[in-house]
Structures are given as C-alpha cells and as structure tokens.
Design an enzyme around this catalytic site. Structure first.
Site, short mmCIF file in Angstrom:
data_model
loop_
_atom_site.label_atom_id
_atom_site.label_comp_id
_atom_site.label_asym_id
_atom_site.label_seq_id
_atom_site.Cartn_x
_atom_site.Cartn_y
_atom_site.Cartn_z
N HIS A 1 17.67 -1.97 -24.35
CA HIS A 1 16.69 -2.60 -25.24
C HIS A 1 15.28 -2.35 -24.75
CE1 HIS A 1 15.44 -6.50 -27.61
NE2 HIS A 1 14.46 -5.62 -27.57
N ASP B 1 13.87 -5.44 -22.31
CA ASP B 1 13.09 -5.67 -23.52
C ASP B 1 11.63 -5.24 -23.27
OD1 ASP B 1 12.15 -6.26 -26.01
OD2 ASP B 1 12.52 -8.42 -25.91
N HIS C 1 18.61 -9.67 -32.75
CA HIS C 1 17.68 -10.67 -32.24
C HIS C 1 18.06 -11.93 -32.99
CE1 HIS C 1 13.36 -12.03 -31.21
NE2 HIS C 1 13.98 -13.05 -31.77
C1 NCD Z 1 9.23 -7.43 -29.12
C2 NCD Z 1 8.15 -6.44 -29.52
O1 NCD Z 1 7.01 -6.58 -29.08
O2 NCD Z 1 8.44 -5.46 -30.22
N1 NCD Z 1 8.61 -8.63 -28.64
C3 NCD Z 1 9.21 -9.62 -27.94
O3 NCD Z 1 8.60 -10.65 -27.74
N2 NCD Z 1 10.42 -9.49 -27.40
C4 NCD Z 1 10.14 -7.69 -30.28
C5 NCD Z 1 11.47 -8.28 -29.91
O4 NCD Z 1 12.22 -7.71 -29.10
O5 NCD Z 1 11.83 -9.34 -30.44
ZN ZN Z 2 12.58 -6.19 -28.06
ZN ZN Z 3 13.87 -9.38 -30.15
#
Ligand code: NCD
Ligand code: ZN
Ligand code: ZN
Length: 426
Positions: free
Chosen positions: A59, A291, A176
């Site tokens: 991710h 992430d 998500h």
């Molecule tokens: C992510 C993004 O900036 O694209 N932001 C986040 O807070 N995790 C989007 C996501 O993964 O939900």
């Molecule tokens: Zn993300």
């Molecule tokens: Zn997300």
C-alpha cells in the site's frame, strides 16, 4: 548477470550461513559455499546482518501524473529502495484516477520508465461499467475501494460491479474501510471513529461472504476493527494489514503534531495500538504496510484542512527493526508481515522467500545500525514524518531487485526504469 550474496540467509529452515547465487534475475543456487564465479559479490557477513526475502509494501501512493510535485515513480521507488522494499503496490487515487484502461496503460508507461524497484498497480472503481474489462488483469494486480466515497454513496452500484468482477477473476480487493455515518468533527476536521471502521468492515466482509471475492482490509487502526476482522476471518478468508504508526503512536501524540500527525483513518488510543500489536503477533493482522502518502509540507500546516498521510517507505523497516531490538517483535514477524503475507495476498508466487527458483529479490538488513529519523535525508519528495527525531535501531543495508542491487549501503545504485510491473515478471 550473476550476483553472489553471502552472509546469514533467512531461509524457510531458519537463519543459515550461506551463499545465494542469482542468475539473470532468479535464485539458482543456495549452498554453504559456492565456487562458481560471479560478476558481482556482496559479502554481508557480520554481526547483526541478515539477508531477508525482498520486502513488499502492498500500500503506497507513488502519486505522479498531475501530483508529481508530491511524489513520482522515481522518487517514490528510490524511497522504497532506501527503505529495503523491492516491490511496492501503487494506489489509484491519482489525477487522473487509475480507473480506465487507457489511464492504466499510461500509468504502466510512466511507472516502467521511472521505477527503480518492482511495482504492482491497483485499479480504482470506474465511472462506467465498460471500463471493467478483462484486459485490465494484464497490468492491474487488484482493486482498491475507498468505501467512504465509493460504497456509502451513489457510486455503490459501480463498486458492486467491481466486487462481481473481482469474484469472477479472483482478484484481490483492497478496501479503505470507514463508514461516514460514524465520523465525528474534530480539530483535524471530520474523522472516522473505531465504530466507523468496524461498521465498514462488517459491511464489506458480509459482501465478501456472499460473493466470494478475495478481501483485504488495509490500514486497520482500531481494536473494534480488529474484532470485526477476527469475526469474519474464517468465514471469508479475508486478510488485513496495519501501519507502523497505528502500532507506535496514539491520538494524543498525533494531536500534538498538528497537521503532521493527521492521517486517515486517524491514529487512535494506546489501547487500540496494543490490540493491533497482539493481532500482528498472533497472525490476525497478516501484513504491515507503510501507506506511503506524501504531500507537500505546505499542505500539512493547518490541522483542520491538512491533507492526510505522510511518507513512510523510509521509516517502516527501521521502526519494525527497532521493535525487534526491543523484543516486541521477532525477525520472523517482520518477514511474515512484509514479505510472506503480501506475496501470498497479491498472488506473487515468485517472491516472498529465499529459495532456488524464486526471483532474486533480497533485502539485507543491519539489525543494529542506529539512526535518528531525519526527514531531510529522505529520497521521497515528502520531507516530514510523525517519527522525526526518533532514535531507531536497524536499517536496510542493501536492496536487490531481480539480481540487481538498487541500493547499497545507503546509496541508490540502481537504474531508473529497472523496476517492472509484477504482472510482466514471467
Ligand atoms: C492517503 C492519501 O494521501 O492518498 N491518505 C491517508 O491519510 N492515508 C489516502 C488513503 O490511503 O486513505
Ligand atoms: Zn493510502
Ligand atoms: Zn486509505
């Protein structure tokens, strides 16, 4: 090209003192001593050094396209290489979105031209049903559904088409999971509660149980969410991941950081962190992801309007190895969460372990290298972190992608464009 790597090798049978030969991208031999000549030899014998299966981050947001000021495939995969990741799986919330076959083809072009490490591409919920075509399987590893915008809204019917398609093709659906019905207003704007997560997991797991698509819940952030995952795991075979900051930070700490600490789902209580850590240890949480979500620093100033997310590719492994040094995790947990499980969930049979016949993706770590997290040194365009200033112990020493070192001792040595779509591996 023949690459020989020697040192303590993490194999299925445990840590062994051995040599690994990688020929034309594939592991051809693992033996105590290998006499055959090689074009390059990496000798990583030494205290605290281990050769792990190449780590996979399932991710990340490589941004690029019209958000290339936030990150692009070159800087993003450089961050991956620096952090020990050999494969990254890229999310489709780009501009334009990756939810049409022509955009997916463009994405592939940009990614293949700029990447240092291998990559997978997710496909988003399309605007039109006809954009769910068989051909997307040639480049996309699976789907991403952002439930808040695509399941609890008038886009639900299209999400359901995605779920049907994924069930038919047996493609993973990464969600998500937050239900906007359970959002609350805070100084960081509207954010999801634990119940928002639990409720969304219940809804999507119910759908998975009826329809049969492979479900993966990403960035699990709460004990309530984990409880729901546990309740559905056997029935649906669902899998899940969490991120280092849900394990290591809490809401109070995040709030003190202002916009820097803002992420969706929001960081919750210490009780949630502890539950997630237990879930990781006992396998209810399969994987760890960064992430990696870089934004320009200007977008992180005002907590209320700040863009959520932060770069994570260069902090994830040092943070996890720090937990190993603190005896909270074992090296096996890190390998399971960052290599074995992601390869299984994404169906990447060629990686995930060091064995003859597998691809030569390797991550060499130094368990005892001490550093202070300094975002100014990041290869990512996002030069901030909620972990700034933290003392960490453990880091990647080398990142090898299909037999080519792309990072050695903290220096990028790979070639832009070496990285390949995992769908074009074989
Ligand atoms: C992510 C993004 O900036 O694209 N932001 C986040 O807070 N995790 C989007 C996501 O993964 O939900
Ligand atoms: Zn993300
Ligand atoms: Zn997300």
């Amino acid at each position: 090209m023949r690459l020989l790597v020697t040192g303590k090798i993490f194999t299925r049978g445990g840590l062994v003192d051995a040599s690994v030969m990688v020929e034309n991208g594939r592991i051809t031999k693992i033996a105590k001593v290998i006499q055959e000549p090689a074009d390059q030899v990496l000798d990583y014998h030494g205290k605290g050094r281990i050769v792990l299966p190449g780590l996979i981050d399932m991710h990340v947001h490589m941004r690029d396209f019209e958000y290339s000021h936030k990150e692009d495939f070159f800087t993003g995969t450089s961050a991956a290489a620096m952090g020990g990741f050999t494969v990254v799986a890229d999310m489709p919330n780009t501009r334009p979105r990756v939810n049409r076959p022509d955009v997916l083809a463009r994405r592939e072009k940009v990614a293949s031209n700029k990447s240092l490490v291998d990559y997978a591409l997710y496909y988003g919920v399309p605007e039109r049903e006809e954009d769910l075509r068989d051909e997307i399987q040639e480049l996309a590893i699976g789907f991403k559904i952002f439930m808040q915008h695509e399941f609890y809204t008038d886009r639900r019917p299209l999400s359901e088409r995605v779920l049907e398609f994924a069930s038919r093709k047996n493609m993973p659906v990464v969600v998500h999971a937050e239900n906007p019905k359970f959002f609350v207003e805070t100084e960081m704007g509207p954010v999801g509660t634990p119940e928002a997560e639990a409720s969304a997991i219940r809804d999507i797991a119910g759908a998975a149980s009826d329809m049969g698509f492979p479900l993966h819940v990403t960035h699990t952030s709460s004990e309530a969410g984990l409880r729901e995952l546990t309740a559905w795991k056997d029935k649906t075979g669902l899998t899940a991941d969490t991120c280092p900051y849900y394990l290591l930070l809490n809401a109070e700490k995040a709030r003190k950081m202002g916009g820097i600490g803002k992420v969706h789902p929001p960081i919750k209580s210490s009780r949630d962190s502890e539950a997630l850590m237990r879930g990781l240890k006992d396998g209810r949480i399969d994987a760890i992801v960064s992430d990696h979500a870089p934004h320009p620093l200007e977008e992180k100033r005002d907590p209320r309007t700040a863009s959520p997310g932060f770069p994570g590719l260069e902090t994830t492994l040092p943070l996890l190895l720090t937990l190993v040094n603190r005896k909270v995790l074992e090296v096996e947990d890190v390998v399971r969460a960052c290599a074995v499980s992601p390869s299984r969930i994404l169906g990447l049979a060629g990686v995930g372990s060091i064995e003859e016949g597998k691809l030569g993706n390797l991550t060499v770590v130094d368990l005892h290298r001490k550093e202070r997290i300094d975002p100014q040194t990041f290869a990512s365009k996002g030069r901030y972190s909620p972990f700034e200033g933290m003392e960490v112990e453990g880091a990647a020493l080398a990142t090898v992608v299909r037999g080519e070192p792309v990072m050695l001792n903290g220096e990028i040595v790979g070639t832009k464009g070496w990285g390949k779509n995992v769908k074009t591996w074989y």
